[in-house]
Design a protein around this motif. Structure first.
Motif, PDB file in Angstrom:
ATOM      1  N   LYS A 167     -10.656  -5.930  -6.307  1.00 33.29           N
ATOM      2  CA  LYS A 167     -10.599  -4.890  -5.272  1.00 33.29           C
ATOM      3  C   LYS A 167      -9.331  -5.020  -4.441  1.00 33.29           C
ATOM      4  CE  LYS A 167     -15.503  -4.267  -4.420  1.00 33.29           C
ATOM      5  NZ  LYS A 167     -16.553  -4.362  -3.412  1.00 33.29           N
ATOM      6  N   ALA A 211      -6.545  -6.464  -5.361  1.00 31.36           N
ATOM      7  CA  ALA A 211      -5.407  -6.137  -6.224  1.00 31.36           C
ATOM      8  C   ALA A 211      -5.239  -4.619  -6.321  1.00 31.36           C
ATOM      9  CB  ALA A 211      -5.607  -6.743  -7.611  1.00 31.36           C
ATOM     10  N   LEU A 212      -6.336  -3.895  -6.496  1.00 27.12           N
ATOM     11  CA  LEU A 212      -6.259  -2.444  -6.564  1.00 27.12           C
ATOM     12  C   LEU A 212      -5.828  -1.840  -5.231  1.00 27.12           C
ATOM     13  CD1 LEU A 212      -9.350  -1.664  -8.796  1.00 27.12           C
ATOM     14  CD2 LEU A 212      -6.933  -1.626  -9.434  1.00 27.12           C
ATOM     15  N   PHE A 219      -3.718  -3.247  -3.148  1.00 30.10           N
ATOM     16  CA  PHE A 219      -2.273  -3.440  -3.059  1.00 30.10           C
ATOM     17  C   PHE A 219      -1.515  -2.565  -4.053  1.00 30.10           C
ATOM     18  CE2 PHE A 219      -3.451  -7.357  -0.801  1.00 30.10           C
ATOM     19  CZ  PHE A 219      -2.643  -7.192   0.316  1.00 30.10           C
ATOM     20  N   ILE A 220      -2.144  -2.182  -5.138  1.00 35.31           N
ATOM     21  CA  ILE A 220      -1.486  -1.314  -6.117  1.00 35.31           C
ATOM     22  C   ILE A 220      -1.535   0.147  -5.691  1.00 35.31           C
ATOM     23  CG2 ILE A 220      -1.629  -0.404  -8.475  1.00 35.31           C
ATOM     24  CD1 ILE A 220      -2.603  -3.253  -9.295  1.00 35.31           C
ATOM     25  N   PHE A 221      -2.724   0.634  -5.274  1.00 34.60           N
ATOM     26  CA  PHE A 221      -2.911   2.068  -5.047  1.00 34.60           C
ATOM     27  C   PHE A 221      -2.796   2.511  -3.589  1.00 34.60           C
ATOM     28  CE2 PHE A 221      -5.310   1.431  -9.052  1.00 34.60           C
ATOM     29  CZ  PHE A 221      -4.541   2.263  -9.848  1.00 34.60           C
ATOM     30  N   TYR A 256      -1.842   0.315  -0.555  1.00 38.68           N
ATOM     31  CA  TYR A 256      -0.901  -0.369   0.329  1.00 38.68           C
ATOM     32  C   TYR A 256       0.500   0.251   0.347  1.00 38.68           C
ATOM     33  CZ  TYR A 256       1.468  -4.132   2.784  1.00 38.68           C
ATOM     34  OH  TYR A 256       2.207  -4.846   3.680  1.00 38.68           O
ATOM     35  N   PRO A 257       1.047   0.678  -0.793  1.00 38.69           N
ATOM     36  CA  PRO A 257       2.403   1.263  -0.734  1.00 38.69           C
ATOM     37  C   PRO A 257       2.488   2.472   0.213  1.00 38.69           C
ATOM     38  CG  PRO A 257       1.850   0.745  -2.990  1.00 38.69           C
ATOM     39  CD  PRO A 257       0.599   0.525  -2.186  1.00 38.69           C
TER      40      PRO A 257
END
Length: 129
Positions: A81, A83-84, A86-88, A90-91
């Motif tokens: 969760k 990791a997702l 930070f991928i989807f 956070y940017p």
């Protein structure tokens, strides 16, 4: 309650709870002059709902075969969760260089609810198996 009803109960509580939290959080944000769509609120709730279902069903399906590893499935799901996130998410949150409190809460309100619910059902599964 019988263990075969746990998936139905989990799904029901998850969706009703996330529905209530989503509309409460959206209402609060709108009444305080913020735009819920700019905080990716729907995306955050959807991501947490999908991941909570995956983690729960992984634990439920493997409850007998890998009883000693269920805690690791739970922790791995929490790691996934994040990791997702930070991928989807956070940017977009970090475009201005800072993670604001509203952006933080947009992810962690549904995450916290799902985490508590998953923990509750993990304990119930471990006590009944």
């Amino acid at each position: 309650m019988k263990i075969r009803y746990y998936p139905i109960l989990f799904i029901l509580i998850l969706f009703v709870g996330l529905f209530v939290f989503f509309f409460s959080q959206s209402w609060f944000l709108k009444n305080n002059g913020h735009d819920p769509s700019s905080l990716q609120l729907a995306k955050s709730y959807l991501l947490n709902a999908i991941m909570a279902l995956i983690v729960f069903f992984a634990i439920y399906i493997f409850r007998n075969k890998y009883r000693d590893l269920l805690g690791f499935f739970f922790l791995g799901g929490s790691l996934l969760k994040f990791a997702l996130f930070f991928i989807f998410l956070y940017p977009a949150f970090n475009q201005d260089g800072a993670l604001e409190r509203l952006e933080f809460l947009a992810f962690f309100v549904p995450y916290g609810f799902a985490l508590v619910l998953e923990t509750f059902f993990l304990v119930k599964l471990l006590n009944t198996v």
